[in-house]
Design a protein around this motif. Structure first.
Motif, short mmCIF file in Angstrom:
data_model
loop_
_atom_site.label_atom_id
_atom_site.label_comp_id
_atom_site.label_asym_id
_atom_site.label_seq_id
_atom_site.Cartn_x
_atom_site.Cartn_y
_atom_site.Cartn_z
N UNK A 1 31.89 56.58 41.52
CA UNK A 1 31.25 55.32 41.88
C UNK A 1 31.23 54.36 40.69
N UNK A 2 31.00 54.92 39.51
CA UNK A 2 31.01 54.07 38.32
C UNK A 2 32.39 53.46 38.10
N UNK A 3 33.44 54.29 38.34
CA UNK A 3 34.80 53.77 38.18
C UNK A 3 35.10 52.66 39.20
N UNK A 4 34.70 52.91 40.47
CA UNK A 4 34.91 51.88 41.50
C UNK A 4 34.16 50.60 41.17
N UNK A 5 32.92 50.76 40.72
CA UNK A 5 32.13 49.59 40.38
C UNK A 5 32.76 48.83 39.21
N UNK A 6 33.27 49.58 38.28
CA UNK A 6 33.92 48.92 37.13
C UNK A 6 35.18 48.17 37.58
N UNK B 1 35.71 46.92 40.63
CA UNK B 1 35.29 45.73 41.38
C UNK B 1 34.83 44.62 40.44
N UNK B 2 34.10 45.02 39.40
CA UNK B 2 33.63 44.02 38.44
C UNK B 2 34.82 43.38 37.73
N UNK C 1 37.88 43.05 39.00
CA UNK C 1 38.52 42.13 39.95
C UNK C 1 37.73 40.82 40.08
N UNK C 2 36.42 40.94 40.14
CA UNK C 2 35.58 39.74 40.23
C UNK C 2 35.77 38.87 39.00
N UNK C 3 35.87 39.50 37.87
CA UNK C 3 36.08 38.72 36.65
C UNK C 3 37.42 38.00 36.70
N UNK C 4 38.45 38.72 37.24
CA UNK C 4 39.76 38.08 37.35
C UNK C 4 39.74 36.90 38.30
N UNK C 5 39.09 37.13 39.50
CA UNK C 5 39.02 36.03 40.48
C UNK C 5 38.22 34.86 39.94
#
Length: 349
Positions: A61-66, A68-69, A71-75
């Motif tokens: 879950x930590x890896x997935x959250x990282x 997603x974060x 990707x959000x930073x990229x977007x």
């Protein structure tokens, strides 16, 4: 040593109280301890495995959250770049708008009269539409007059040929005959309302033949003729016979009378449509048939029928179709002047 003494010297065995029960309790206690130790070990092992699994899921879950974060930073970075690009484009557009506004103001300062000249050209085009599409002669003359006022207000000597051509166009339209369409249609509608009051013609009897003179002659040789005349005079007191030559027209039935009056109204209505469409042939044909039906089926001696015939004669003399000019001379001249000035302005910039 005596037996009594030996018995006193020899150690006596310790008496055992409930020896079997104590031994079984010990065994049970050991077994319980072993079971407790096994259960504790199994619980520990199970808890350790669960903790390890939960830790793996937590790491995943930590890896997935990282991710997603990230990707959000990229977007967010892309959106920031797009916003920055949009800001630059908006700034460029604002600069171009300011430049265009300044150029328009510069053109207004240089040639302020060109707008009035374009307005005059627009009025000339509207006059042409009124004339050719609606056949509205009065509106066309009014619009041409307004265009002449715009050109006159410019006070430009170079535009005098245009004003001269405009005056020729206005004079040509004023010289054309004018038609009162509303007046003609109202007259035709009033005549149509009078059709129900027109009396039909009665039976037309031919004139009776004039009988020869029945006077008795004094000549004795004409006794046969005198006898015949006397006989005729005698029979006239009982039966009167008159001879007539020609056929007698039968009266119309009630249904035929209704059809006749409705057809007559239809002809007058067609004449009204022809007035607005400027169809001279249809107009004349409709009035001619209406007149023919009036003479053939209605009482021509009646004052109402006579009045309608007279009015139809007057309406037949009206001209409703005219040949309008195909193009105004002024329109081509105005277009040429406007194009020339526009090219001059563009070349100066």
């Amino acid at each position: 040593m005596t037996e009594q003494q030996e018995s006193q010297v020899k150690p006596q065995p310790t008496p055992v109280v409930n020896g079997g029960k104590s031994r079984s309790g010990t065994l049970l206690g050991g077994v319980a301890i072993l079971l407790a130790l096994g259960l504790t070990g199994s619980l520990y092992l199970h808890g350790h495995k669960s903790a390890v699994a939960q830790q793996g899921e937590l790491d995943q879950l930590k890896l997935q959250l990282a991710g997603a974060i990230a990707k959000m930073d990229q977007s967010n970075s892309k959106e920031s770049e797009q916003l920055a690009a949009f800001g630059k484009q908006q700034q460029l557009l604002q600069e171009e708008l300011k430049d265009l506004q300044s150029r328009v103001l510069d053109l207004n300062d240089k040639r302020p009269n060109d707008w009035m000249l374009a307005e005059a050209e627009y009025l000339v085009r509207m006059a042409g539409r009124k004339l050719w599409l609606e056949h509205d002669l009065i509106s066309a003359i009014t619009l041409l007059g307004n265009a002449d006022e715009r050109i006159k207000a410019l006070n430009d000597p170079s535009l005098m040929p245009i004003r001269k051509a405009l005056a020729a166009d206005i004079a040509q339209l004023k010289g054309m005959p004018r038609i009162d369409r509303e007046g003609l249609t109202l007259k035709l509608a009033a005549l149509s309302d009078q059709i129900e009051l027109l009396p039909l013609s009665t039976v037309n009897m031919p004139e009776a033949k004039i009988e020869p003179d029945q006077a008795v002659s004094t000549n004795p040789d004409e006794w046969q003729s005198n006898l015949k005349k006397n006989w005729l005079k005698f029979t006239e007191n009982f039966i009167t016979i008159r001879r007539r030559d020609g056929g007698v027209e039968a009266l119309l039935s009630p249904q035929q009378e209704i059809f006749l009056r409705e057809n007559l109204k239809t002809k007058l209505l067609q004449a009204q449509f022809a007035v607005y469409r400027e169809q001279q042939a249809l107009y004349d044909d409709s009035l001619e048939k209406a007149q023919r039906w009036l003479t053939q089926y209605f009482d021509t001696d009646n004052s109402a029928t006579h009045y309608m015939q007279t009015e139809l004669d007057k309406l037949k003399g009206e001209q409703i179709q005219f040949d309008y000019p195909d193009r105004f001379k002024t329109q081509a001249m105005l277009e040429e002047v406007l194009n020339e000035r526009l090219q001059r302005i563009l070349a100066s910039n």
